[in-house]
Design an enzyme around this catalytic site. Structure first.
Site, PDB file in Angstrom:
ATOM      1  N   SER A   1       0.845  -1.203   0.000  1.00  0.00           N
ATOM      2  CA  SER A   1       0.000   0.000   0.000  1.00  0.00           C
ATOM      3  C   SER A   1       0.875   1.245   0.000  1.00  0.00           C
ATOM      4  O   SER A   1       1.979   1.240   0.546  1.00  0.00           O
ATOM      5  CB  SER A   1      -0.884   0.019   1.248  1.00  0.00           C
ATOM      6  OG  SER A   1      -1.632   1.217   1.306  1.00  0.00           O
TER       7      SER A   1
ATOM      8  N   TYR B   1      -2.060  -0.788  10.422  1.00  0.00           N
ATOM      9  CA  TYR B   1      -2.165  -1.230   9.028  1.00  0.00           C
ATOM     10  C   TYR B   1      -0.996  -0.685   8.211  1.00  0.00           C
ATOM     11  O   TYR B   1      -0.320  -1.449   7.486  1.00  0.00           O
ATOM     12  CB  TYR B   1      -3.494  -0.746   8.423  1.00  0.00           C
ATOM     13  CG  TYR B   1      -3.603  -0.964   6.930  1.00  0.00           C
ATOM     14  CD1 TYR B   1      -3.886  -2.224   6.412  1.00  0.00           C
ATOM     15  CD2 TYR B   1      -3.417   0.078   6.018  1.00  0.00           C
ATOM     16  CE1 TYR B   1      -3.984  -2.436   5.047  1.00  0.00           C
ATOM     17  CE2 TYR B   1      -3.518  -0.119   4.653  1.00  0.00           C
ATOM     18  CZ  TYR B   1      -3.797  -1.384   4.164  1.00  0.00           C
ATOM     19  OH  TYR B   1      -3.887  -1.594   2.808  1.00  0.00           O
TER      20      TYR B   1
END
Ligand SMILES: NC(=O)c1ccc[n+]([C@@H]2O[C@H](COP(=O)([O-])OP(=O)(O)OC[C@H]3O[C@@H](n4cnc5c(N)ncnc54)[C@H](OP(=O)(O)O)[C@@H]3O)[C@@H](O)[C@H]2O)c1
Length: 244
Positions: free
Chosen positions: A141, A154
């Site tokens: 990501s 995350y």
């Protein structure tokens, strides 16, 4: 380099980015193992629509499942050329709310995004090496590259996965290439209600839109087909991070 006849595991491929990668690989002649932890009906349906594909249910974080996934793949196809580590999880927690980001949350996210992914690479290594050009792509990501994302645990898990990508690429060549794709905002069920973020993205990114799952699967195919690319973290954000 033709991928026809090769075999791929795509984790988390009952939806979104994983589904798009599974479909694109299948269209390129790859036999795809579809996987998800809960959504068995969607996974079965997708596998039934792809040529010579199977669905295997299980969480990549569950004890023994990584070994089971690789074993069942080899039992069915007798080879494994491509591992797409796409399955991931998050909790949406404002970065300033450190109280909510408990160790339990950190463990839950790392169990899937980092430990589950690691274990699958570990179990798949021998089979990937035996093909002479094994390929791993980790879907990470933008949150693992820049200080952004749905929560600090995350984002940190994706940063760990980006670094793991570099370490493994340096270690496993020339028999296995390891790359990552680090998307910005992608329109999938995961981000379906992120309207405000999507509006901001569409105004800010030079490409004036968030990504579609197909943007990610096209990038995955390009990385798989070029047998000189390893150790790359492809920031796939339509240029968003240049202006943000
Ligand atoms: N969408 C974005 O904006 C974006 C941006 C950057 C990175 N990513 C990354 O892209 C990946 C895919 O996300 P997506 O947006 O395509 O989400 P999605 O549409 O919600 O798909 C997630 C897939 O992963 C599966 N999954 C979740 N936990 C799993 C587990 N423990 N074991 C096996 N499968 C599991 C889900 O099925 P089950 O729920 O049935 O298990 C589903 O098939 C994730 O790693 C995410 O971090 C997404």
């Amino acid at each position: 380099m033709a991928l026809t006849g090769q075999v791929a595991i795509v984790t988390g491929s009952s939806s979104g980015i994983g589904e798009s990668i599974a479909r694109r690989l299948s269209a390129s002649g790859v036999k795809v193992v579809v996987n998800s932890s809960k959504s068995a009906a969607s996974g079965e349906q997708i596998a039934s629509e792809l040529a010579d594909s199977i669905y295997i249910q299980g969480s990549i974080a569950a004890d023994g499942f990584a070994e089971e996934l690789v074993t069942k793949t080899l039992e069915r196809y007798e080879r494994l050329d491509i591992l797409i580590n796409n399955a991931g999880t998050t909790r949406v927690i404002p970065h300033s709310d450190t109280d909510q980001a408990t160790l339990e949350v950190w463990r839950e996210i790392f169990e899937v995004n980092v430990f589950g992914t690691w274990e699958l690479i570990r179990q798949a290594r021998a089979a990937l090496e035996s093909t002479g050009d094994g390929k791993v792509i980790n879907i990470t990501s933008l949150a693992g590259v820049r200080p952004t994302g749905s929560s600090i645990p995350y984002a940190s898990s994706k940063a760990a996965l980006n670094h793991m990508t570099l370490l493994l690429a340096a270690t496993l060549g020339p028999k296995v290439r390891v790359n990552a794709i680090a998307p910005g905002l992608v329109d999938t069920p995961w981000t379906a209600d992120w309207d405000q973020i999507r509006t901001n993205y569409s105004k800010t990114a030079p490409m004036l839109r968030s990504a579609k799952p197909e943007d990610v699967s096209k990038a995955a195919l390009a990385l798989l087909e070029n047998d000189y690319i390893t150790g790359q973290i492809l920031l796939l954000d339509g240029g968003f991070s240049l202006r943000h």
